[in-house]
Scaffold this motif. Structure first.
Motif, PDB file in Angstrom:
ATOM      1  N   ARG A 229      -1.954  -1.903  -0.365  1.00 20.61           N
ATOM      2  CA  ARG A 229      -2.513  -0.705   0.261  1.00 20.61           C
ATOM      3  C   ARG A 229      -2.897  -0.976   1.715  1.00 20.61           C
ATOM      4  O   ARG A 229      -3.113  -2.109   2.113  1.00 20.61           O
ATOM      5  N   THR A 230      -2.990   0.096   2.508  1.00 24.75           N
ATOM      6  CA  THR A 230      -3.570   0.030   3.842  1.00 24.75           C
ATOM      7  C   THR A 230      -4.746   0.992   3.847  1.00 24.75           C
ATOM      8  O   THR A 230      -4.586   2.185   3.560  1.00 24.75           O
ATOM      9  N   ARG A 255      -5.676  -5.731   4.358  1.00 28.85           N
ATOM     10  CA  ARG A 255      -5.607  -4.308   3.992  1.00 28.85           C
ATOM     11  C   ARG A 255      -6.257  -3.444   5.068  1.00 28.85           C
ATOM     12  O   ARG A 255      -6.188  -2.210   5.007  1.00 28.85           O
TER      13      ARG A 255
END
Length: 342
Positions: A229-230, A255
């Motif tokens: 994820r970011t 992240r």
């Protein structure tokens, strides 16, 4: 406050008996400790507190008591831990730091109670969170690392600095086996996330918290859920960071997205990883200490705000670990010999 010297007696004027009751504590517990720690006798009378003892000890006790009265006037509770902390600051000539820490209101709970720093170390931690994008908060249990980070996250959300709050922990087994716990993965890791829930409940109230979770504004999840994820426009807290592997810590820190802030908390004296497996937090402290916009804040037993016995327990373990390290070093230098220890 006026002061009149009368041989071995010093007087501190107070406005109300409530101030005296707050200072003396239940069953005069605080007063007994002050007398033992500072070497003076303390007597309460209508409108004043008498200090009886040697001149130097009276003057020192007066400064400590005046600072404690300031603490009480600000709405904070006076307890044994607070007394020891204030007395230590006065002894070090840092009495002004008592007021500085108290003046720093971090946030307000849903019941309207201000959340304030209780020690100078906590104040440095909060200032680091305000100024930096990533903060590694390292220190023993009871120093407020997680609670203050959650308070700052809620404040950032209320001030519209971020659009969501993400809290995570590694699901490392501290003597328990996840496989033996009932339910799906989420229900199995929930006990590990309980301190985060508790802090959010106090800051937001259960109803508001549940509403924000349903809307996806707040996410509390195990660290494994962060992979791939970011995290943009989020206030992200990784708790119990000492129990991450090197790979997990690097995965988490990378992240970081635009408009986000990341806080990692942990106690490097309580690592539950298998023997020989290095801690991601220990490595991150070494690797990232000098990187711009990343702060490493180390809290100590002086910043413990739980029961005063917690400070003593931490110090006892520190001494024990130091002796063990000395013994190991000696045995490495002198193979075949045993160092006698008490």
């Amino acid at each position: 406050m006026n002061d009149t010297h009368d041989q071995n007696i010093e007087r501190i004027e107070v406005d109300t008996m409530d101030q005296i009751r707050a200072l003396f504590g239940s069953f005069d517990e605080n007063a007994q400790m002050i007398q033992e720690e500072l070497g003076v006798q303390m007597v309460a009378r209508e409108g004043e507190i008498l200090l009886i003892g040697e001149d130097e000890k009276r003057k020192h006790a007066r400064e400590v008591i005046e600072k404690l009265l300031e603490v009480s006037a600000s709405g904070e509770t006076i307890d044994r831990g607070r007394i020891r902390y204030v007395a230590a600051l006065v002894e070090e000539g840092k009495a002004d730091q008592v007021r500085e820490a108290m003046a720093d209101t971090v946030a307000v709970t849903y019941k309207g109670k201000p959340v304030r720093c209780r020690t100078n170390g906590q104040r440095r931690y909060i200032n680091a969170i305000r100024k930096n994008t990533v903060v590694l908060g390292v220190g023993p249990a009871g120093t407020g690392k997680t609670y203050l980070a959650v308070a700052m996250a809620v404040k950032a959300f209320r001030d519209k600095e971020v659009s969501r709050i993400i809290l995570t922990r590694p699901a490392v087994e501290a003597g328990e086996k996840l496989g033996f716990l009932p339910g799906d993965l989420q229900s199995k890791v929930d006990p590990y996330l309980r301190p985060l829930y508790d802090a959010l409940y106090e800051m937001l109230g259960v109803e508001t918290y549940q509403n924000l979770v349903e809307r996806g504004v707040i996410e509390v999840a195990p660290l494994a859920y962060m992979r791939g994820r970011t995290l943009n426009e989020a206030f992200v807290i990784l708790d119990e960071g000492q129990n991450t592997s090197r790979e997990q810590m690097k995965m988490f820190l990378t992240r970081l997205g635009f408009g986000s802030k990341m806080i990692v908390t942990g106690d490097i004296t309580q690592i539950d990883l298998p023997d020989g497996k290095p801690s991601g937090l220990v490595e991150a402290v070494r690797v990232l200490r000098d990187v711009d916009d990343i702060a490493v804040i180390e809290l100590t037993h002086k910043d413990v705000v739980r029961h005063e016995l917690v400070q003593s327990i931490i110090q006892a373990y520190d001494r024990y670990e130091k002796r063990r390290e000395e013994r190991r070093n000696y045995e490495q230098r002198e193979p075949g010999k045993k160092k006698e220890t008490n």
